[in-house]
Design a protein around this motif. Structure first.
Motif, PDB file in Angstrom:
ATOM      1  N   MET A   1     -50.828  -4.319  33.171  1.00 30.54           N
ATOM      2  CA  MET A   1     -49.493  -4.904  32.198  1.00 30.54           C
ATOM      3  C   MET A   1     -49.623  -6.460  32.624  1.00 30.54           C
ATOM      4  N   GLN A   2     -49.478  -7.305  31.669  1.00 28.27           N
ATOM      5  CA  GLN A   2     -49.593  -8.809  31.813  1.00 28.27           C
ATOM      6  C   GLN A   2     -48.247  -9.443  32.297  1.00 28.27           C
ATOM      7  N   PHE A   3     -48.089  -9.788  33.421  1.00 25.95           N
ATOM      8  CA  PHE A   3     -46.769 -10.281  33.866  1.00 25.95           C
ATOM      9  C   PHE A   3     -46.718 -11.977  33.443  1.00 25.95           C
ATOM     10  N   GLU A   4     -47.539 -12.671  33.277  1.00 23.57           N
ATOM     11  CA  GLU A   4     -47.504 -14.107  33.181  1.00 23.57           C
ATOM     12  C   GLU A   4     -47.403 -14.636  31.720  1.00 23.57           C
ATOM     13  N   GLN A   5     -47.211 -13.446  30.646  1.00 24.66           N
ATOM     14  CA  GLN A   5     -47.102 -13.872  29.236  1.00 24.66           C
ATOM     15  C   GLN A   5     -45.491 -14.347  29.114  1.00 24.66           C
ATOM     16  N   GLY A   6     -45.160 -15.127  28.084  1.00 22.85           N
ATOM     17  CA  GLY A   6     -43.828 -15.507  27.653  1.00 22.85           C
ATOM     18  C   GLY A   6     -43.620 -17.124  27.716  1.00 22.85           C
ATOM     19  N   ASN A   7     -42.507 -17.277  26.912  1.00 23.16           N
ATOM     20  CA  ASN A   7     -42.532 -18.843  27.013  1.00 23.16           C
ATOM     21  C   ASN A   7     -41.192 -19.258  27.952  1.00 23.16           C
ATOM     22  N   ASN A   8     -40.751 -18.514  28.890  1.00 26.92           N
ATOM     23  CA  ASN A   8     -39.822 -19.066  29.585  1.00 26.92           C
ATOM     24  C   ASN A   8     -40.268 -19.102  31.036  1.00 26.92           C
ATOM     25  N   LEU A   9     -40.975 -20.293  31.403  1.00 29.80           N
ATOM     26  CA  LEU A   9     -41.597 -20.528  32.310  1.00 29.80           C
ATOM     27  C   LEU A   9     -40.872 -20.260  33.860  1.00 29.80           C
ATOM     28  N   PRO A  10     -39.903 -20.622  33.886  1.00 29.36           N
ATOM     29  CA  PRO A  10     -39.203 -20.327  35.279  1.00 29.36           C
ATOM     30  C   PRO A  10     -39.018 -18.845  35.481  1.00 29.36           C
ATOM     31  N   ARG A  11     -38.584 -18.198  34.405  1.00 29.97           N
ATOM     32  CA  ARG A  11     -38.617 -16.693  34.531  1.00 29.97           C
ATOM     33  C   ARG A  11     -39.699 -15.924  34.664  1.00 29.97           C
ATOM     34  N   VAL A  12     -40.851 -16.268  33.971  1.00 29.93           N
ATOM     35  CA  VAL A  12     -42.182 -15.835  34.218  1.00 29.93           C
ATOM     36  C   VAL A  12     -42.730 -16.146  35.697  1.00 29.93           C
ATOM     37  N   ARG A  13     -42.392 -17.168  36.234  1.00 30.98           N
ATOM     38  CA  ARG A  13     -42.709 -17.651  37.557  1.00 30.98           C
ATOM     39  C   ARG A  13     -41.878 -16.564  38.464  1.00 30.98           C
ATOM     40  N   VAL A  14     -40.765 -16.228  38.221  1.00 29.83           N
ATOM     41  CA  VAL A  14     -40.115 -15.525  39.202  1.00 29.83           C
ATOM     42  C   VAL A  14     -40.467 -14.137  39.212  1.00 29.83           C
ATOM     43  N   THR A  15     -40.953 -13.618  37.997  1.00 33.31           N
ATOM     44  CA  THR A  15     -41.371 -12.318  37.423  1.00 33.31           C
ATOM     45  C   THR A  15     -42.711 -12.147  38.338  1.00 33.31           C
ATOM     46  N   ASN A  16     -43.619 -13.097  38.171  1.00 33.25           N
ATOM     47  CA  ASN A  16     -45.022 -13.068  38.605  1.00 33.25           C
ATOM     48  C   ASN A  16     -44.879 -13.078  40.278  1.00 33.25           C
ATOM     49  N   GLN A  17     -43.925 -13.711  40.805  1.00 32.83           N
ATOM     50  CA  GLN A  17     -43.932 -13.822  41.986  1.00 32.83           C
ATOM     51  C   GLN A  17     -43.472 -12.705  42.926  1.00 32.83           C
ATOM     52  N   SER A  18     -42.329 -12.268  42.019  1.00 35.01           N
ATOM     53  CA  SER A  18     -41.798 -10.825  42.753  1.00 35.01           C
ATOM     54  C   SER A  18     -42.803  -9.868  42.806  1.00 35.01           C
ATOM     55  N   ALA A  19     -43.728  -9.669  41.681  1.00 32.99           N
ATOM     56  CA  ALA A  19     -44.630  -8.578  41.496  1.00 32.99           C
ATOM     57  C   ALA A  19     -45.775  -8.862  42.611  1.00 32.99           C
ATOM     58  N   ILE A  20     -46.160 -10.065  42.673  1.00 34.78           N
ATOM     59  CA  ILE A  20     -47.020 -10.349  43.999  1.00 34.78           C
ATOM     60  C   ILE A  20     -46.490 -10.217  45.236  1.00 34.78           C
ATOM     61  N   LEU A  21     -45.426 -10.286  45.664  1.00 35.37           N
ATOM     62  CA  LEU A  21     -44.805 -10.097  46.904  1.00 35.37           C
ATOM     63  C   LEU A  21     -44.907  -8.719  46.884  1.00 35.37           C
ATOM     64  N   ARG A  22     -44.065  -7.888  46.192  1.00 34.04           N
ATOM     65  CA  ARG A  22     -44.218  -6.469  46.267  1.00 34.04           C
ATOM     66  C   ARG A  22     -45.414  -5.844  46.547  1.00 34.04           C
ATOM     67  N   MET A  23     -46.583  -6.209  45.726  1.00 33.28           N
ATOM     68  CA  MET A  23     -47.793  -5.963  45.905  1.00 33.28           C
ATOM     69  C   MET A  23     -48.560  -6.227  47.525  1.00 33.28           C
ATOM     70  N   VAL A  24     -48.061  -7.444  48.025  1.00 34.68           N
ATOM     71  CA  VAL A  24     -48.473  -7.674  49.442  1.00 34.68           C
ATOM     72  C   VAL A  24     -47.458  -6.901  50.263  1.00 34.68           C
ATOM     73  N   TYR A  25     -46.423  -6.656  50.015  1.00 34.84           N
ATOM     74  CA  TYR A  25     -45.619  -5.784  51.123  1.00 34.84           C
ATOM     75  C   TYR A  25     -45.936  -4.273  50.814  1.00 34.84           C
ATOM     76  N   HIS A  26     -46.278  -3.739  49.634  1.00 37.05           N
ATOM     77  CA  HIS A  26     -46.644  -2.354  49.786  1.00 37.05           C
ATOM     78  C   HIS A  26     -48.031  -2.081  50.245  1.00 37.05           C
ATOM     79  N   PHE A  27     -48.995  -2.888  49.879  1.00 35.18           N
ATOM     80  CA  PHE A  27     -50.374  -2.661  50.085  1.00 35.18           C
ATOM     81  C   PHE A  27     -50.971  -3.650  50.983  1.00 35.18           C
TER      82      PHE A  27
END
Length: 409
Positions: A1-27
């Motif tokens: 799943m590619q999180f960084e695609q899209g044209n709304n950069l602030p939203r993409v940044r939040v989506t990417n950051q959330s996914a990364i933070l959860r990955m660090v938290y869980h693993f």
């Protein structure tokens, strides 16, 4: 799943950051390369977001492990959550008691407190619970400025988006706007989450029992108290802790024309196997002059507790034994049906009833006799020791889960 695609950069940044933070938290501890591989993101994207999180103080680099061979080169330093970076309050308002705790980012309880709540009035319960939160913080020299989020859980059907308790049948509470009412009382201006108390426990397991559940695609959390609920949690490589449905299995009809339930129907699982049903049936036995051992354990005229009932069962009270046996048998049938339908990899089971090893064994015997063995038999049934603060800690987990999804930075 590619999180960084899209044209709304602030939203993409939040989506990417959330996914990364959860990955660090869980693993975590986990390397940047492993995160990039799991999320299908580029290393520059990972690095940029991790740098923001490290600046915010929520993620840290750990020392790199010693190499297994003598090859040269820079070793990748793994990443993990900073446990003391944030604090969260968790609260459970249920039955005759309210409980609250303050946890760190990893769910470690920093302080806790409970209080009896004898009133069944909504406003009285909420007033008492909010005073409990304030007094817990006051006793430890803390204020709401020291807290990053608050999770609040209750029995009943909850609309988590609006923060409204739609119904709590046993207390005749309908359409109670908990989110609004908690905000009015506490004047807490940071995120507040409202959740069902069984779902909160499932979130707690998902976040705080990583060794058991990290690689499990689905698990269920069966909670037996005055009601019965069993939410199902779905995990995937990029999404964790998605709850499916409210888990209100207590209102499955197990005995048509059976005892009346608080919901108005007859023969519901809750009307046979909940703590409330067992206590009520034991009270009936006492009123008829039966349950002689239980009678000696209860102060005259007082309602027996589950601890009294389990002791009477253990000491050979035949009336109590039959009541408990029926409750466990019916619950075993229900669990087999749940397992056949949802096929969780693990089912966690929490209830006072299963402090007794004999009840655990009877339950497992009934379940295994009724599971569809043609398709599968590999669910692990794990008993969770009941704890006064498990709901409050679960509510804190819901607040943490919300925080992880908000894009920390």
């Amino acid at each position: 799943m590619q999180f960084e695609q899209g044209n709304n950069l602030p939203r993409v940044r939040v989506t990417n950051q959330s996914a990364i933070l959860r990955m660090v938290y869980h693993f975590g501890p986990i390397t940047r390369a492993d995160i990039a591989k799991r999320l299908d993101l580029t290393l520059p994207t990972i690095t940029t977001n991790i740098n923001d999180m490290m600046t915010a103080g929520v993620v840290q680099e750990l020392d790199a492990p010693e190499p297994m061979d003598h090859r040269h080169g820079r070793r990748s330093r793994p990443l993990d959550i900073v446990p003391n970076a944030r604090r969260f309050i968790g609260v459970e308002m249920r039955g005759s008691e309210s409980a609250a705790c303050l946890t760190d980012y990893r769910g470690q309880v920093l302080c806790s407190r409970s209080v009896p709540s004898p009133s069944r009035d909504y406003e009285d319960n909420l007033d008492l619970t909010c005073r409990l939160i304030r007094s817990m913080l006051d006793d430890h020299g803390l204020t709401f400025d020291d807290v990053d989020g608050l999770g609040f859980c209750v029995p009943g059907l909850v609309d988590t988006r609006s923060g409204v308790l739609n119904v709590r049948p046993s207390y005749n509470w309908y359409d109670k706007n908990l989110l609004r009412d908690v905000k009015r009382r506490l004047h807490f201006d940071k995120p507040i989450t409202i959740e069902n108390n069984a779902c909160a426990r499932a979130y707690g397991a998902s976040l705080f029992q990583r060794e058991l559940l990290n690689d499990v695609p689905t698990f269920a959390y069966l909670f037996i108290h005055m009601g019965i609920a069993c939410p199902l949690i779905l995990n995937s490589s990029s999404s964790f802790g998605s709850i499916v449905g409210a888990g209100e299995v207590g209102h499955m009809v197990m005995e048509p024309n059976g005892p009346q339930c608080t919901c108005g129907n007859h023969g519901c699982l809750e009307a046979i196997s909940s703590d409330r049903a067992i206590i009520s049936r034991c009270m009936d036995a006492l009123a008829r002059g039966g349950a002689p051992i239980l009678r000696t354990l209860c102060p005259k005229g007082e309602e027996p507790t589950m601890a009294n009932i389990l002791q009477a069962q253990r000491e050979g009270d035949s009336d109590v034994y039959l009541i408990v046996e029926r409750a466990v048998y019916t619950l075993g049938l229900a669990i087999a049906n749940i397992d056949n339908f949802t096929c969780p990899r693990i089912m966690l089971i929490e209830g006072e009833l299963f402090r007794a090893p004999a009840n655990r064994q009877q339950l497992l015997d009934v379940v295994h006799r009724n599971i569809c063995k043609v398709t599968r038999t590999d669910t692990d049934f794990v008993f969770v020791e009941p704890d006064q603060f498990s709901g409050a800690r679960g509510a804190a987990a819901v607040a943490i889960f919300h925080d992880l999804g908000s894009g920390a930075g």
